[in-house]
Design a protein around this motif. Structure first.
Motif, PDB file in Angstrom:
ATOM      1  N   ARG A  72       0.652  -1.361  -0.206  1.00 41.21           N
ATOM      2  CA  ARG A  72      -0.295   0.573   0.141  1.00 41.21           C
ATOM      3  C   ARG A  72       0.957   1.497  -0.149  1.00 41.21           C
ATOM      4  NH1 ARG A  72      -4.651  -1.382   4.248  1.00 41.21           N
ATOM      5  NH2 ARG A  72      -5.535  -2.740   3.367  1.00 41.21           N
ATOM      6  N   ASP A  73       1.932   0.937   0.429  1.00 40.82           N
ATOM      7  CA  ASP A  73       3.162   2.449   0.987  1.00 40.82           C
ATOM      8  C   ASP A  73       3.483   2.182  -1.039  1.00 40.82           C
ATOM      9  OD1 ASP A  73       2.161   2.692   3.467  1.00 40.82           O
ATOM     10  OD2 ASP A  73       4.124   1.953   4.192  1.00 40.82           O
ATOM     11  N   LYS A  74       3.812   1.137  -1.337  1.00 38.16           N
ATOM     12  CA  LYS A  74       4.614   1.420  -2.385  1.00 38.16           C
ATOM     13  C   LYS A  74       4.151   1.876  -3.602  1.00 38.16           C
ATOM     14  CE  LYS A  74       8.375  -2.128  -2.203  1.00 38.16           C
ATOM     15  NZ  LYS A  74       8.814  -3.340  -2.227  1.00 38.16           N
ATOM     16  N   MET A  75       2.413   1.990  -3.029  1.00 39.15           N
ATOM     17  CA  MET A  75       0.850   2.063  -3.936  1.00 39.15           C
ATOM     18  C   MET A  75       1.201   3.873  -4.020  1.00 39.15           C
ATOM     19  SD  MET A  75      -2.771   0.302  -4.671  1.00 39.15           S
ATOM     20  CE  MET A  75      -3.323   1.046  -3.471  1.00 39.15           C
ATOM     21  N   GLU A  77       3.245   5.861  -3.002  1.00 38.60           N
ATOM     22  CA  GLU A  77       3.850   6.647  -3.362  1.00 38.60           C
ATOM     23  C   GLU A  77       4.223   6.248  -5.044  1.00 38.60           C
ATOM     24  OE1 GLU A  77       7.746   4.379  -1.903  1.00 38.60           O
ATOM     25  OE2 GLU A  77       7.782   4.961   0.016  1.00 38.60           O
ATOM     26  N   ALA A  78       3.510   5.557  -5.395  1.00 36.35           N
ATOM     27  CA  ALA A  78       3.862   4.901  -6.996  1.00 36.35           C
ATOM     28  C   ALA A  78       2.341   6.129  -7.767  1.00 36.35           C
ATOM     29  CB  ALA A  78       3.257   4.131  -8.027  1.00 36.35           C
ATOM     30  N   ASP A  82       3.463   9.948  -9.724  1.00 36.01           N
ATOM     31  CA  ASP A  82       2.820  10.038 -10.902  1.00 36.01           C
ATOM     32  C   ASP A  82       2.098  11.405 -11.461  1.00 36.01           C
ATOM     33  OD1 ASP A  82       3.107   7.988 -12.276  1.00 36.01           O
ATOM     34  OD2 ASP A  82       1.213   6.776 -11.519  1.00 36.01           O
ATOM     35  N   ASP A  83       1.214  12.145 -10.739  1.00 37.54           N
ATOM     36  CA  ASP A  83       1.024  13.284 -10.061  1.00 37.54           C
ATOM     37  C   ASP A  83       1.746  14.644 -10.328  1.00 37.54           C
ATOM     38  OD1 ASP A  83      -1.857  11.947  -9.274  1.00 37.54           O
ATOM     39  OD2 ASP A  83      -1.455  12.045  -7.838  1.00 37.54           O
TER      40      ASP A  83
END
Length: 83
Positions: A72-75, A77-78, A82-83
């Motif tokens: 979840r943390d990696k998601m 951060e990704a 991307d934003d």
């Protein structure tokens, strides 16, 4: 380990109850001791194996929860990159 101690106490208690019943039925003392020992060993082994399997399950659940949190943390951060 405290729970395992109570399980061993319960196994010993059951073996003692079996021994007392056998003594009341006038069974030979050697037979009573042997049967009580077998009952204790079998019940203690079953309870110990059950305790170990529950500990392994708890450990796997904790590891899975940690992996989920890490993903979840990696998601998150990704998404931020991307934003």
């Amino acid at each position: 380990m405290k729970n395992l101690g109570w399980q061993m106490f319960f196994a010993l208690l059951l073996a003692d109850v079996v021994a007392v019943i056998m003594l009341k039925l006038a069974v030979a003392v050697k037979v009573v001791i042997t049967v009580a020992l077998v009952v204790f060993v079998i019940i203690a082994a079953v309870m110990a194996l059950g305790h170990n399997s529950r500990e392994k399950i708890r450990k796997r659940e904790a590891e899975a929860a940690a992996k989920i949190a890490d993903l979840r943390d990696k998601m998150n951060e990704a998404k931020k990159t991307d934003d």
